[in-house]
Write a protein that holds these residues in place. Sequence first.
Motif, PDB file in Angstrom:
ATOM      1  N   LEU A  92       5.050  32.686  15.340  1.00 44.75           N
ATOM      2  CA  LEU A  92       5.853  33.437  16.301  1.00 44.75           C
ATOM      3  C   LEU A  92       6.151  34.840  15.788  1.00 44.75           C
ATOM      4  N   ASN A  93       6.464  34.958  14.515  1.00 43.91           N
ATOM      5  CA  ASN A  93       6.760  36.265  13.939  1.00 43.91           C
ATOM      6  C   ASN A  93       5.538  37.178  13.943  1.00 43.91           C
ATOM      7  N   ARG A  94       4.355  36.595  13.743  1.00 41.87           N
ATOM      8  CA  ARG A  94       3.137  37.409  13.787  1.00 41.87           C
ATOM      9  C   ARG A  94       2.885  37.947  15.193  1.00 41.87           C
ATOM     10  N   LEU A 163      17.495  25.819  21.974  1.00 38.62           N
ATOM     11  CA  LEU A 163      18.105  25.051  20.895  1.00 38.62           C
ATOM     12  C   LEU A 163      17.307  25.200  19.597  1.00 38.62           C
ATOM     13  N   GLY A 164      15.979  25.161  19.721  1.00 40.96           N
ATOM     14  CA  GLY A 164      15.129  25.298  18.548  1.00 40.96           C
ATOM     15  C   GLY A 164      15.333  26.625  17.834  1.00 40.96           C
ATOM     16  N   SER A 248      17.031  30.854  27.706  1.00 41.39           N
ATOM     17  CA  SER A 248      16.003  30.751  26.667  1.00 41.39           C
ATOM     18  C   SER A 248      15.482  32.129  26.290  1.00 41.39           C
ATOM     19  N   THR A 249      15.257  32.981  27.294  1.00 41.96           N
ATOM     20  CA  THR A 249      14.771  34.339  27.036  1.00 41.96           C
ATOM     21  C   THR A 249      15.797  35.148  26.252  1.00 41.96           C
ATOM     22  N   ARG A 253      15.424  36.804  22.456  1.00 35.95           N
ATOM     23  CA  ARG A 253      15.685  38.199  22.097  1.00 35.95           C
ATOM     24  C   ARG A 253      16.652  38.285  20.919  1.00 35.95           C
ATOM     25  N   SER A 254      17.623  37.378  20.887  1.00 38.93           N
ATOM     26  CA  SER A 254      18.544  37.345  19.742  1.00 38.93           C
ATOM     27  C   SER A 254      17.802  36.952  18.477  1.00 38.93           C
ATOM     28  N   TYR A 255      16.873  36.022  18.597  1.00 40.59           N
ATOM     29  CA  TYR A 255      16.070  35.614  17.454  1.00 40.59           C
ATOM     30  C   TYR A 255      15.220  36.796  16.973  1.00 40.59           C
TER      31      TYR A 255
END
Length: 259
Positions: A92-94, A163-164, A248-249, A253-255
């Motif tokens: 996900l980070n990539r 949640l994840g 979820s979106t 964005r916070s993540y």
Amino acid sequence: MSGQALVQTWYMTQRQLTAIIRQPVFLVISLIQPVIWLFLFGNLFKKVVELGGFGTTSYLDYLIPGIVVMSALGSSMWAGMGTLEEIERGTLNRFLTTPVSRNALMNANVVQNGISTAVQSVVIVLLGRAAGASYPGGAGGLLILVVASVLLGTVFGALSNALGMLVRRRESIIGINTFLLLPLTFLSSSFMAPGQMPSWMRHVADFNPVDWAMVAGRSALTAAPDWGVVAGRGGALLLLAVVAVALSTRTFRSYQKSV
């Protein structure tokens, strides 16, 4: 959503679908529990319709929509595990370092979950037909049942993704899902007619989105559907799905800001 974002969403969806197809054992496992409900519960409780209130003389006819909806719930609640796995692997980070639309990253998961739920629902309906179930509502009623299950899957799939990204621990996701699954199942009309349920359970079921999907699907499958009920429950599910996807979106964005 722009055309480019749609293309990117479909590309990301195909990526996730390919991963599922390459592991067919998970597709088989996801159908084991519905088959158990269908053939075990369908035979064990087939005389319960004699109590009345089921709207049919065949318990199997009553049970099929419940199995479709419960399967959608059971599979979508674990969507967050896939999100967590992509976080742990760094996938996900990539993707965050690429120009791909951020909405596409999250929407692809929702679309993939919806497609998987629809396919699973169709298989269960066909198995039910092979077991002797009848669908007086015809193709239109079956379509509404599948759409209701997809909307329910979207609600819990999006919430599971959120949640994840919030807890980022498998144990927490497993614990929360295990805690919620049984109450959501039995505080609904999954296996028992509302008229045979205690009054307090009926009142709780009125606020249970799992029951909304079942009521909409069952009503649409009758010979004389109550379209007001179908539209009311279906509309509530659609609204809740929009809210869940938006949440979820926002969580995504916070993540994104935290990495």
